[in-house]
Design a protein around this motif. Sequence first.
Motif, PDB file in Angstrom:
ATOM      1  N   ILE A   1       1.050  -0.991  -0.100  1.00  0.00           N
ATOM      2  CA  ILE A   1      -0.260   0.428   0.266  1.00  0.00           C
ATOM      3  C   ILE A   1       0.882   1.128  -0.313  1.00  0.00           C
ATOM      4  O   ILE A   1       2.075   1.221   0.902  1.00  0.00           O
ATOM      5  N   THR A   2       0.326   2.091  -0.639  1.00  0.00           N
ATOM      6  CA  THR A   2       1.274   3.354  -0.831  1.00  0.00           C
ATOM      7  C   THR A   2       0.396   4.280  -0.139  1.00  0.00           C
ATOM      8  O   THR A   2      -0.808   4.679   0.005  1.00  0.00           O
ATOM      9  N   VAL A   3       0.929   5.588   0.240  1.00  0.00           N
ATOM     10  CA  VAL A   3       0.410   6.783   1.072  1.00  0.00           C
ATOM     11  C   VAL A   3       1.642   7.882   0.520  1.00  0.00           C
ATOM     12  O   VAL A   3       2.742   7.769   0.585  1.00  0.00           O
ATOM     13  N   VAL A   4       0.443   8.757   0.555  1.00  0.00           N
ATOM     14  CA  VAL A   4       1.458  10.466   0.360  1.00  0.00           C
ATOM     15  C   VAL A   4       0.425  11.072   0.820  1.00  0.00           C
ATOM     16  O   VAL A   4      -0.544  11.495   1.230  1.00  0.00           O
ATOM     17  N   ALA A   5       1.367  11.846   1.935  1.00  0.00           N
ATOM     18  CA  ALA A   5       0.748  12.525   2.686  1.00  0.00           C
ATOM     19  C   ALA A   5       1.700  13.208   2.873  1.00  0.00           C
ATOM     20  O   ALA A   5       2.522  14.304   2.334  1.00  0.00           O
TER      21      ALA A   5
ATOM     22  N   GLU B   1      12.146   1.145  11.338  1.00  0.00           N
ATOM     23  CA  GLU B   1      12.486   0.317  12.086  1.00  0.00           C
ATOM     24  C   GLU B   1      10.696  -0.580  11.958  1.00  0.00           C
ATOM     25  O   GLU B   1      10.533  -1.555  12.726  1.00  0.00           O
ATOM     26  N   GLU B   2      10.033   0.221  11.454  1.00  0.00           N
ATOM     27  CA  GLU B   2       8.203  -0.749  11.801  1.00  0.00           C
ATOM     28  C   GLU B   2       8.104  -1.754  11.327  1.00  0.00           C
ATOM     29  O   GLU B   2       9.147  -1.097  10.090  1.00  0.00           O
ATOM     30  N   ASP B   3       7.353  -2.845  12.104  1.00  0.00           N
ATOM     31  CA  ASP B   3       7.215  -3.923  11.236  1.00  0.00           C
ATOM     32  C   ASP B   3       6.386  -3.227  10.249  1.00  0.00           C
ATOM     33  O   ASP B   3       4.980  -2.826  10.289  1.00  0.00           O
ATOM     34  N   GLY B   4       7.191  -3.847   8.789  1.00  0.00           N
ATOM     35  CA  GLY B   4       5.688  -4.013   7.534  1.00  0.00           C
ATOM     36  C   GLY B   4       6.090  -2.492   6.608  1.00  0.00           C
ATOM     37  O   GLY B   4       5.377  -1.891   5.515  1.00  0.00           O
ATOM     38  N   CYS B   5       6.725  -1.202   7.497  1.00  0.00           N
ATOM     39  CA  CYS B   5       7.729  -0.478   6.337  1.00  0.00           C
ATOM     40  C   CYS B   5       8.821  -1.167   5.147  1.00  0.00           C
ATOM     41  O   CYS B   5       9.695  -1.379   5.916  1.00  0.00           O
ATOM     42  N   GLU B   6       8.249  -0.824   4.314  1.00  0.00           N
ATOM     43  CA  GLU B   6       8.838  -1.130   3.028  1.00  0.00           C
ATOM     44  C   GLU B   6       9.726   0.714   2.410  1.00  0.00           C
ATOM     45  O   GLU B   6      10.642   0.482   1.480  1.00  0.00           O
ATOM     46  N   LEU B   7       8.726   1.676   2.839  1.00  0.00           N
ATOM     47  CA  LEU B   7       9.302   3.024   2.612  1.00  0.00           C
ATOM     48  C   LEU B   7       8.571   4.375   3.191  1.00  0.00           C
ATOM     49  O   LEU B   7       7.603   4.153   3.509  1.00  0.00           O
ATOM     50  N   TYR B   8       9.261   5.332   3.486  1.00  0.00           N
ATOM     51  CA  TYR B   8       8.923   6.244   4.624  1.00  0.00           C
ATOM     52  C   TYR B   8       9.985   7.610   4.078  1.00  0.00           C
ATOM     53  O   TYR B   8      11.157   7.274   5.136  1.00  0.00           O
TER      54      TYR B   8
ATOM     55  N   GLU C   1       5.312   6.996   1.796  1.00  0.00           N
ATOM     56  CA  GLU C   1       5.087   5.948   2.228  1.00  0.00           C
ATOM     57  C   GLU C   1       4.493   4.813   1.477  1.00  0.00           C
ATOM     58  O   GLU C   1       3.656   4.429   0.820  1.00  0.00           O
ATOM     59  N   ARG C   2       4.992   3.241   2.096  1.00  0.00           N
ATOM     60  CA  ARG C   2       4.917   1.976   1.247  1.00  0.00           C
ATOM     61  C   ARG C   2       4.884   1.271   2.408  1.00  0.00           C
ATOM     62  O   ARG C   2       5.862   1.207   3.178  1.00  0.00           O
ATOM     63  N   TRP C   3       3.662   0.704   2.959  1.00  0.00           N
ATOM     64  CA  TRP C   3       3.634  -0.563   3.698  1.00  0.00           C
ATOM     65  C   TRP C   3       3.779  -1.895   3.209  1.00  0.00           C
ATOM     66  O   TRP C   3       2.502  -1.854   1.644  1.00  0.00           O
ATOM     67  N   ARG C   4       3.647  -2.942   4.044  1.00  0.00           N
ATOM     68  CA  ARG C   4       4.213  -4.323   3.318  1.00  0.00           C
ATOM     69  C   ARG C   4       1.791  -4.566   2.968  1.00  0.00           C
ATOM     70  O   ARG C   4       1.487  -5.248   1.795  1.00  0.00           O
ATOM     71  N   ASP C   5       1.164  -4.612   4.219  1.00  0.00           N
ATOM     72  CA  ASP C   5      -0.754  -4.384   3.439  1.00  0.00           C
ATOM     73  C   ASP C   5      -1.016  -3.902   4.434  1.00  0.00           C
ATOM     74  O   ASP C   5      -0.036  -2.430   5.634  1.00  0.00           O
ATOM     75  N   GLY C   6      -2.828  -3.387   4.752  1.00  0.00           N
ATOM     76  CA  GLY C   6      -3.060  -2.691   5.558  1.00  0.00           C
ATOM     77  C   GLY C   6      -2.990  -2.862   6.849  1.00  0.00           C
ATOM     78  O   GLY C   6      -2.798  -1.832   7.676  1.00  0.00           O
TER      79      GLY C   6
ATOM     80  N   VAL D   1      -4.256  13.174   3.950  1.00  0.00           N
ATOM     81  CA  VAL D   1      -3.298  11.798   3.537  1.00  0.00           C
ATOM     82  C   VAL D   1      -4.154  11.065   2.457  1.00  0.00           C
ATOM     83  O   VAL D   1      -5.066  10.715   2.183  1.00  0.00           O
ATOM     84  N   HIS D   2      -3.679  10.860   1.764  1.00  0.00           N
ATOM     85  CA  HIS D   2      -3.789   9.227   0.517  1.00  0.00           C
ATOM     86  C   HIS D   2      -3.590   8.256   0.536  1.00  0.00           C
ATOM     87  O   HIS D   2      -1.900   8.445   0.126  1.00  0.00           O
ATOM     88  N   ILE D   3      -4.580   7.101   0.346  1.00  0.00           N
ATOM     89  CA  ILE D   3      -3.800   6.779   0.613  1.00  0.00           C
ATOM     90  C   ILE D   3      -3.966   6.000  -0.723  1.00  0.00           C
ATOM     91  O   ILE D   3      -4.950   5.416  -1.472  1.00  0.00           O
ATOM     92  N   LEU D   4      -3.358   4.852  -1.871  1.00  0.00           N
ATOM     93  CA  LEU D   4      -3.149   4.540  -2.866  1.00  0.00           C
ATOM     94  C   LEU D   4      -3.001   3.251  -3.691  1.00  0.00           C
ATOM     95  O   LEU D   4      -1.355   2.450  -3.039  1.00  0.00           O
ATOM     96  N   GLU D   5      -3.576   2.984  -4.725  1.00  0.00           N
ATOM     97  CA  GLU D   5      -3.131   1.503  -5.332  1.00  0.00           C
ATOM     98  C   GLU D   5      -2.016   1.551  -6.033  1.00  0.00           C
ATOM     99  O   GLU D   5      -3.415   2.668  -7.164  1.00  0.00           O
ATOM    100  N   ALA D   6      -1.344   1.137  -6.872  1.00  0.00           N
ATOM    101  CA  ALA D   6      -0.599   1.171  -8.153  1.00  0.00           C
ATOM    102  C   ALA D   6      -1.694   0.886  -9.165  1.00  0.00           C
ATOM    103  O   ALA D   6      -2.346   0.116  -9.059  1.00  0.00           O
TER     104      ALA D   6
END
Length: 103
Positions: A3-7, A32-39, A52-57, A86-91
């Motif tokens: 999941i991509t987030v743009v804030a 260091e948070e579990d599931g953080c792929e990009l911040y 931001e990119r998170w592994r899942d919801g 905050v925008h939660i986005l899907e590619a």
Amino acid sequence: MSITVVATITPKPDRLDAVRDAFVQAIPAVHEEDGCELYALHAGKGVLVMVERWRDGAALEAHGAGTTFNQLSEGVKDDLAEPLQVHILEAVPAGDDAKGALR
């Protein structure tokens, strides 16, 4: 699927440096948070944008409920000219696989 987030963060003009510094200080803990792929913080004219990119919801929800995010939000709330956008986005991949989606 990630999941991509743009804030978008809009500080009061005289508080831009303070808000940027607060985010910069929080970034290592978020990484260091579990599931953080990009911040990744980006700066423009009078605005900050967190990509931001998170592994899942579930990982995104845990971030939003976590101590680091809530302390950061509370710490800068009086320095903002407007609420976080905050925008939660899907590619929507298109074209070249390497260029058509944030990975």
